[in-house]
Design an enzyme around this catalytic site. Sequence first.
Site, PDB file in Angstrom:
ATOM      1  N   ASP A   1     -10.982   2.336  -0.125  1.00 11.57           N
ATOM      2  CA  ASP A   1      -9.990   3.147   0.580  1.00 11.57           C
ATOM      3  C   ASP A   1      -8.621   3.067  -0.093  1.00 11.57           C
ATOM      4  O   ASP A   1      -7.811   3.972   0.020  1.00 11.57           O
ATOM      5  CB  ASP A   1      -9.931   2.794   2.066  1.00 11.57           C
ATOM      6  CG  ASP A   1      -9.534   1.365   2.348  1.00 11.57           C
ATOM      7  OD1 ASP A   1      -8.334   1.099   2.375  1.00 11.57           O
ATOM      8  OD2 ASP A   1     -10.420   0.523   2.569  1.00 11.57           O
TER       9      ASP A   1
ATOM     10  N   HIS B   1     -12.055   3.169   7.617  1.00 13.84           N
ATOM     11  CA  HIS B   1     -10.843   3.363   6.826  1.00 13.84           C
ATOM     12  C   HIS B   1     -11.004   4.518   5.843  1.00 13.84           C
ATOM     13  O   HIS B   1     -10.072   5.292   5.621  1.00 13.84           O
ATOM     14  CB  HIS B   1     -10.488   2.089   6.078  1.00 13.84           C
ATOM     15  CG  HIS B   1      -9.843   1.058   6.948  1.00 13.84           C
ATOM     16  ND1 HIS B   1      -9.551  -0.217   6.497  1.00 13.84           N
ATOM     17  CD2 HIS B   1      -9.414   1.109   8.228  1.00 13.84           C
ATOM     18  CE1 HIS B   1      -8.979  -0.900   7.480  1.00 13.84           C
ATOM     19  NE2 HIS B   1      -8.900  -0.120   8.529  1.00 13.84           N
TER      20      HIS B   1
ATOM     21  N   GLN C   1       0.814  -1.205   0.000  1.00 13.74           N
ATOM     22  CA  GLN C   1       0.000   0.000   0.000  1.00 13.74           C
ATOM     23  C   GLN C   1       0.852   1.262   0.000  1.00 13.74           C
ATOM     24  O   GLN C   1       0.417   2.313  -0.472  1.00 13.74           O
ATOM     25  CB  GLN C   1      -0.951   0.011   1.202  1.00 13.74           C
ATOM     26  CG  GLN C   1      -2.130  -0.931   1.043  1.00 13.74           C
ATOM     27  CD  GLN C   1      -3.071  -0.876   2.234  1.00 13.74           C
ATOM     28  OE1 GLN C   1      -2.672  -0.593   3.356  1.00 13.74           O
ATOM     29  NE2 GLN C   1      -4.339  -1.149   1.993  1.00 13.74           N
TER      30      GLN C   1
ATOM     31  N   HIS D   1     -13.127  -2.557   0.460  1.00 15.53           N
ATOM     32  CA  HIS D   1     -11.671  -2.571   0.643  1.00 15.53           C
ATOM     33  C   HIS D   1     -10.961  -1.823  -0.485  1.00 15.53           C
ATOM     34  O   HIS D   1      -9.994  -1.095  -0.253  1.00 15.53           O
ATOM     35  CB  HIS D   1     -11.165  -4.009   0.728  1.00 15.53           C
ATOM     36  CG  HIS D   1     -11.740  -4.764   1.877  1.00 15.53           C
ATOM     37  ND1 HIS D   1     -11.571  -4.363   3.182  1.00 15.53           N
ATOM     38  CD2 HIS D   1     -12.511  -5.884   1.921  1.00 15.53           C
ATOM     39  CE1 HIS D   1     -12.190  -5.212   3.980  1.00 15.53           C
ATOM     40  NE2 HIS D   1     -12.775  -6.132   3.246  1.00 15.53           N
TER      41      HIS D   1
END
Length: 335
Positions: A282, A303, A86, A279
Amino acid sequence: MLRTALFLSLITDQPFQLENIRAGRPNPGLKPQHLHIIKALQQMSGVQAEGVEPGSRTIRFWPAPLQAGDYYFDIGTAGAIPLFLQTLLPAACFAGAPVRFVVRGGTDVRGAMTIDFWREVILPFLQPYAAQLTVDVEQYGYYPVGNGGVKVAVTPHFSQQAWPNQRHAYPSLEILERGALQRILLISAASKQLRERRVATRQAAAFSTHFPPPLLETRLLHTDAKSPGSSVTAVAEYTHTRLGADALGERGKSSEVVGREAAQRLQTAINAAATVDVHTADNLMIWVALFGGAYLIGEQSGHIVTNAWVIEQFLPGALTVTDDRVVGAQATVND
Protein backbone atom coordinates in the site's frame (compact mmCIF):
# COMPACT_ATOMS: atom_id res chain seq x y z
CA MET A 1 -6.97 7.89 3.53
CA LEU A 2 -5.95 11.25 4.98
CA ARG A 3 -2.21 10.75 4.52
CA THR A 4 -2.62 9.82 0.85
CA ALA A 5 -5.18 12.56 0.21
CA LEU A 6 -2.92 15.25 1.66
CA PHE A 7 -0.02 14.31 -0.61
CA LEU A 8 -2.10 13.96 -3.76
CA SER A 9 -3.89 17.24 -3.06
CA LEU A 10 -0.53 19.01 -2.97
CA ILE A 11 0.78 17.65 -6.27
CA THR A 12 -2.51 17.85 -8.20
CA ASP A 13 -3.59 21.23 -6.76
CA GLN A 14 -7.01 19.84 -5.85
CA PRO A 15 -8.66 20.75 -2.52
CA PHE A 16 -10.69 18.07 -0.76
CA GLN A 17 -13.11 17.40 2.05
CA LEU A 18 -12.90 14.17 4.04
CA GLU A 19 -15.87 13.12 6.18
CA ASN A 20 -16.61 10.41 8.75
CA ILE A 21 -12.92 10.17 9.65
CA ARG A 22 -12.15 6.89 11.43
CA ALA A 23 -15.90 6.47 11.94
CA GLY A 24 -15.65 2.74 12.67
CA ARG A 25 -12.93 3.05 15.31
CA PRO A 26 -13.48 2.97 19.09
CA ASN A 27 -12.28 6.60 19.29
CA PRO A 28 -13.35 8.14 15.97
CA GLY A 29 -12.07 11.34 14.43
CA LEU A 30 -8.63 12.82 13.92
CA LYS A 31 -5.82 11.59 16.15
CA PRO A 32 -2.96 13.86 17.26
CA GLN A 33 -0.59 12.17 14.78
CA HIS A 34 -2.84 13.29 11.90
CA LEU A 35 -2.87 16.85 13.21
CA HIS A 36 0.92 16.97 13.32
CA ILE A 37 1.12 15.98 9.65
CA ILE A 38 -1.20 18.84 8.69
CA LYS A 39 0.66 21.29 10.91
CA ALA A 40 3.95 20.21 9.32
CA LEU A 41 2.52 20.89 5.86
CA GLN A 42 1.42 24.31 7.08
CA GLN A 43 5.04 24.99 8.04
CA MET A 44 6.24 23.88 4.60
CA SER A 45 3.62 25.80 2.62
CA GLY A 46 0.62 28.09 2.81
CA VAL A 47 -1.93 25.28 2.91
CA GLN A 48 -5.19 26.00 4.67
CA ALA A 49 -7.33 23.52 6.57
CA GLU A 50 -10.56 23.46 8.57
CA GLY A 51 -11.43 20.89 11.22
CA VAL A 52 -7.85 20.48 12.42
CA GLU A 53 -8.52 19.47 15.99
CA PRO A 54 -8.52 16.20 17.96
CA GLY A 55 -11.66 14.14 17.38
CA SER A 56 -12.76 16.09 14.31
CA ARG A 57 -14.64 13.84 11.88
CA THR A 58 -14.52 16.24 8.94
CA ILE A 59 -11.60 18.10 7.45
CA ARG A 60 -11.38 20.51 4.52
CA PHE A 61 -8.00 21.11 2.93
CA TRP A 62 -6.71 23.61 0.35
CA PRO A 63 -3.23 22.98 -1.11
CA ALA A 64 -0.52 25.58 -1.70
CA PRO A 65 3.03 25.72 -3.10
CA LEU A 66 5.63 23.81 -1.08
CA GLN A 67 8.67 25.68 0.21
CA ALA A 68 12.04 23.93 0.28
CA GLY A 69 14.38 24.45 3.22
CA ASP A 70 15.16 23.16 6.70
CA TYR A 71 12.41 22.22 9.16
CA TYR A 72 11.93 20.80 12.62
CA PHE A 73 8.77 18.87 13.53
CA ASP A 74 7.84 17.49 16.94
CA ILE A 75 5.00 14.98 16.89
CA GLY A 76 5.03 14.78 20.67
CA THR A 77 5.02 11.69 22.90
CA ALA A 78 5.26 8.49 20.86
CA GLY A 79 3.35 9.52 17.73
CA ALA A 80 4.54 7.32 14.85
CA ILE A 81 7.30 8.88 12.76
CA PRO A 82 6.95 6.17 10.03
CA LEU A 83 3.31 7.20 9.46
CA PHE A 84 4.33 10.87 9.43
CA LEU A 85 6.83 10.06 6.67
CA GLN A 86 4.11 8.54 4.49
CA THR A 87 3.01 12.10 3.65
CA LEU A 88 6.01 14.31 4.38
CA LEU A 89 8.67 12.35 2.52
CA PRO A 90 6.74 12.09 -0.79
CA ALA A 91 5.82 15.77 -0.49
CA ALA A 92 9.50 16.66 -0.09
CA CYS A 93 10.24 14.75 -3.30
CA PHE A 94 8.11 17.29 -5.20
CA ALA A 95 9.36 20.47 -3.53
CA GLY A 96 11.61 21.52 -6.43
CA ALA A 97 14.68 22.15 -4.22
CA PRO A 98 16.39 20.45 -1.26
CA VAL A 99 14.32 19.76 1.86
CA ARG A 100 15.84 18.71 5.15
CA PHE A 101 13.91 18.08 8.31
CA VAL A 102 14.21 16.50 11.72
CA VAL A 103 11.12 14.91 13.22
CA ARG A 104 10.74 13.78 16.83
CA GLY A 105 8.28 11.16 18.05
CA GLY A 106 8.02 7.37 18.12
CA THR A 107 10.24 5.34 15.81
CA ASP A 108 8.99 1.87 16.79
CA VAL A 109 5.41 1.95 18.08
CA ARG A 110 2.20 -0.03 17.81
CA GLY A 111 0.08 0.54 14.69
CA ALA A 112 2.99 1.44 12.41
CA MET A 113 5.97 -0.20 10.75
CA THR A 114 9.31 0.25 12.51
CA ILE A 115 11.64 2.98 11.32
CA ASP A 116 14.09 0.27 10.22
CA PHE A 117 11.33 -1.23 8.05
CA TRP A 118 10.95 2.20 6.45
CA ARG A 119 14.68 2.50 5.82
CA GLU A 120 15.49 -1.05 4.74
CA VAL A 121 12.32 -2.10 2.88
CA ILE A 122 10.42 0.91 1.52
CA LEU A 123 13.14 3.51 0.97
CA PRO A 124 15.18 1.47 -1.58
CA PHE A 125 12.16 1.36 -3.91
CA LEU A 126 11.92 5.18 -3.84
CA GLN A 127 15.58 5.99 -4.48
CA PRO A 128 15.15 6.50 -8.28
CA TYR A 129 12.64 9.28 -7.62
CA ALA A 130 15.03 11.72 -5.93
CA ALA A 131 18.61 12.83 -6.52
CA GLN A 132 19.22 12.33 -2.78
CA LEU A 133 16.96 10.52 -0.35
CA THR A 134 18.19 9.60 3.12
CA VAL A 135 16.50 8.72 6.41
CA ASP A 136 18.85 8.58 9.41
CA VAL A 137 17.89 7.66 12.97
CA GLU A 138 19.39 10.02 15.54
CA GLN A 139 17.56 8.41 18.47
CA TYR A 140 15.02 5.62 18.81
CA GLY A 141 11.72 6.34 20.50
CA TYR A 142 9.39 3.82 22.12
CA TYR A 143 6.00 4.09 23.84
CA PRO A 144 5.02 6.00 25.97
CA VAL A 145 7.61 8.81 25.96
CA GLY A 146 8.74 8.61 22.35
CA ASN A 147 11.23 11.44 21.81
CA GLY A 148 12.95 9.55 19.02
CA GLY A 149 14.66 11.62 16.35
CA VAL A 150 14.84 10.98 12.61
CA LYS A 151 16.69 13.16 10.11
CA VAL A 152 15.45 13.24 6.50
CA ALA A 153 17.27 14.80 3.54
CA VAL A 154 15.72 15.03 0.08
CA THR A 155 17.10 16.59 -3.08
CA PRO A 156 14.16 16.31 -5.50
CA HIS A 157 14.05 15.56 -9.18
CA PHE A 158 10.56 17.05 -9.38
CA SER A 159 8.72 20.28 -8.71
CA GLN A 160 5.15 20.48 -7.51
CA GLN A 161 3.84 22.03 -10.72
CA ALA A 162 6.12 20.60 -13.44
CA TRP A 163 6.32 16.93 -12.39
CA PRO A 164 3.96 15.60 -15.13
CA ASN A 165 6.47 16.71 -17.76
CA GLN A 166 9.53 15.75 -15.71
CA ARG A 167 8.57 12.23 -14.70
CA HIS A 168 8.98 10.66 -18.14
CA ALA A 169 12.75 10.65 -17.71
CA TYR A 170 12.50 8.30 -14.73
CA PRO A 171 11.74 4.56 -14.58
CA SER A 172 8.41 2.99 -13.83
CA LEU A 173 8.15 0.91 -10.67
CA GLU A 174 8.16 -2.55 -12.24
CA ILE A 175 8.45 -5.42 -9.74
CA LEU A 176 7.05 -8.51 -11.45
CA GLU A 177 9.57 -11.11 -10.28
CA ARG A 178 11.67 -11.64 -7.19
CA GLY A 179 14.79 -13.25 -8.57
CA ALA A 180 17.11 -15.23 -6.33
CA LEU A 181 17.10 -14.84 -2.54
CA GLN A 182 20.39 -13.17 -1.67
CA ARG A 183 20.24 -12.68 2.10
CA ILE A 184 18.03 -12.32 5.14
CA LEU A 185 18.82 -9.13 7.07
CA LEU A 186 17.80 -9.09 10.73
CA ILE A 187 17.87 -5.91 12.83
CA SER A 188 17.22 -6.67 16.49
CA ALA A 189 16.99 -3.44 18.48
CA ALA A 190 16.52 -2.83 22.19
CA SER A 191 16.99 0.21 24.39
CA LYS A 192 20.08 0.29 26.58
CA GLN A 193 17.87 -0.13 29.66
CA LEU A 194 17.30 -3.72 28.45
CA ARG A 195 20.90 -4.56 27.66
CA GLU A 196 21.55 -6.55 30.84
CA ARG A 197 18.53 -8.73 30.05
CA ARG A 198 20.07 -9.45 26.62
CA VAL A 199 16.81 -8.56 24.91
CA ALA A 200 18.30 -7.79 21.47
CA THR A 201 20.38 -10.97 21.57
CA ARG A 202 17.46 -13.17 22.63
CA GLN A 203 15.17 -11.72 19.97
CA ALA A 204 17.79 -12.48 17.32
CA ALA A 205 18.39 -16.00 18.61
CA ALA A 206 14.69 -16.83 18.44
CA PHE A 207 14.45 -15.45 14.90
CA SER A 208 17.51 -17.41 13.76
CA THR A 209 15.90 -20.75 14.63
CA HIS A 210 13.59 -20.11 11.65
CA PHE A 211 16.18 -18.51 9.33
CA PRO A 212 19.65 -19.87 10.13
CA PRO A 213 22.94 -18.85 8.47
CA PRO A 214 24.54 -18.65 5.96
CA LEU A 215 21.93 -16.33 4.38
CA LEU A 216 21.14 -14.63 7.70
CA GLU A 217 22.97 -11.41 8.55
CA THR A 218 22.24 -10.06 12.03
CA ARG A 219 22.63 -6.54 13.40
CA LEU A 220 22.20 -6.04 17.13
CA LEU A 221 21.38 -2.47 18.18
CA HIS A 222 21.46 -1.16 21.75
CA THR A 223 19.64 2.13 21.37
CA ASP A 224 19.44 5.35 23.33
CA ALA A 225 15.78 5.86 24.20
CA LYS A 226 13.77 7.67 26.88
CA SER A 227 11.40 4.71 27.32
CA PRO A 228 12.52 1.07 27.39
CA GLY A 229 11.48 -0.87 24.30
CA SER A 230 12.56 -3.24 21.57
CA SER A 231 11.78 -4.29 18.02
CA VAL A 232 12.76 -6.77 15.34
CA THR A 233 12.87 -5.88 11.65
CA ALA A 234 13.57 -8.57 9.08
CA VAL A 235 14.20 -8.22 5.34
CA ALA A 236 14.37 -10.92 2.71
CA GLU A 237 16.49 -9.40 -0.07
CA TYR A 238 16.06 -10.80 -3.58
CA THR A 239 17.71 -9.86 -6.86
CA HIS A 240 14.78 -7.64 -7.91
CA THR A 241 12.86 -6.89 -4.71
CA ARG A 242 12.73 -7.16 -0.94
CA LEU A 243 10.12 -8.41 1.52
CA GLY A 244 9.87 -7.11 5.07
CA ALA A 245 8.37 -8.00 8.42
CA ASP A 246 8.62 -6.59 11.92
CA ALA A 247 7.51 -7.16 15.51
CA LEU A 248 7.47 -5.03 18.65
CA GLY A 249 8.48 -5.84 22.16
CA GLU A 250 5.87 -5.10 24.83
CA ARG A 251 5.59 -5.40 28.57
CA GLY A 252 4.81 -9.03 29.44
CA LYS A 253 5.91 -10.31 26.00
CA SER A 254 9.12 -12.32 26.01
CA SER A 255 12.03 -11.52 23.71
CA GLU A 256 11.72 -15.00 22.24
CA VAL A 257 8.10 -14.39 21.25
CA VAL A 258 9.08 -11.13 19.53
CA GLY A 259 11.79 -12.88 17.50
CA ARG A 260 9.51 -15.76 16.51
CA GLU A 261 6.71 -13.37 15.60
CA ALA A 262 8.94 -11.49 13.15
CA ALA A 263 10.18 -14.77 11.66
CA GLN A 264 6.66 -16.09 11.15
CA ARG A 265 5.56 -12.87 9.50
CA LEU A 266 8.53 -12.91 7.16
CA GLN A 267 7.86 -16.55 6.32
CA THR A 268 4.26 -15.66 5.49
CA ALA A 269 5.49 -12.96 3.10
CA ILE A 270 7.97 -15.37 1.50
CA ASN A 271 5.28 -18.03 1.05
CA ALA A 272 2.88 -15.59 -0.63
CA ALA A 273 2.84 -15.34 -4.41
CA ALA A 274 3.83 -11.67 -4.30
CA THR A 275 6.80 -9.47 -5.13
CA VAL A 276 6.25 -7.08 -2.19
CA ASP A 277 4.93 -7.68 1.31
CA VAL A 278 1.48 -6.52 2.39
CA HIS A 279 2.71 -3.34 4.13
CA THR A 280 4.99 -2.25 1.31
CA ALA A 281 2.19 -2.88 -1.18
CA ASP A 282 0.00 0.00 0.00
CA ASN A 283 3.00 2.34 0.49
CA LEU A 284 4.08 1.97 -3.16
CA MET A 285 0.65 2.58 -4.70
CA ILE A 286 1.03 6.34 -5.16
CA TRP A 287 4.37 5.84 -6.91
CA VAL A 288 2.97 3.32 -9.38
CA ALA A 289 0.03 5.64 -10.04
CA LEU A 290 2.40 8.53 -10.79
CA PHE A 291 5.17 6.71 -12.69
CA GLY A 292 3.55 3.54 -14.00
CA GLY A 293 4.68 -0.01 -13.39
CA ALA A 294 3.22 -3.00 -11.59
CA TYR A 295 3.86 -5.39 -8.73
CA LEU A 296 2.31 -8.60 -7.47
CA ILE A 297 0.38 -8.73 -4.18
CA GLY A 298 -0.66 -11.66 -2.05
CA GLU A 299 -4.04 -10.23 -1.12
CA GLN A 300 -6.17 -7.11 -1.38
CA SER A 301 -5.82 -5.82 2.15
CA GLY A 302 -8.18 -3.19 3.50
CA HIS A 303 -5.40 -0.59 3.21
CA ILE A 304 -4.88 -1.44 -0.47
CA VAL A 305 -8.58 -1.17 -1.31
CA THR A 306 -8.98 2.10 0.55
CA ASN A 307 -5.81 3.61 -0.86
CA ALA A 308 -6.87 2.70 -4.40
CA TRP A 309 -10.18 4.51 -3.88
CA VAL A 310 -8.44 7.66 -2.64
CA ILE A 311 -5.97 7.65 -5.54
CA GLU A 312 -8.84 7.30 -8.01
CA GLN A 313 -10.45 10.49 -6.66
CA PHE A 314 -7.35 12.55 -7.48
CA LEU A 315 -5.90 10.60 -10.43
CA PRO A 316 -8.78 8.91 -12.28
CA GLY A 317 -7.69 5.84 -14.19
CA ALA A 318 -4.09 5.98 -12.97
CA LEU A 319 -4.26 2.72 -11.01
CA THR A 320 -5.82 -0.70 -11.36
CA VAL A 321 -5.93 -3.24 -8.52
CA THR A 322 -6.80 -6.89 -9.16
CA ASP A 323 -6.67 -9.92 -6.89
CA ASP A 324 -2.97 -10.45 -7.48
CA ARG A 325 -1.45 -7.17 -8.67
CA VAL A 326 -1.33 -3.38 -8.61
CA VAL A 327 -0.87 -1.78 -12.05
CA GLY A 328 -0.20 1.86 -12.82
CA ALA A 329 -1.14 3.54 -16.07
CA GLN A 330 0.62 6.87 -15.28
CA ALA A 331 -1.47 9.81 -14.15
CA THR A 332 -2.49 12.38 -16.76
CA VAL A 333 -3.05 15.37 -14.46
CA ASN A 334 -1.76 18.58 -16.09
CA ASP A 335 -0.02 16.68 -18.91
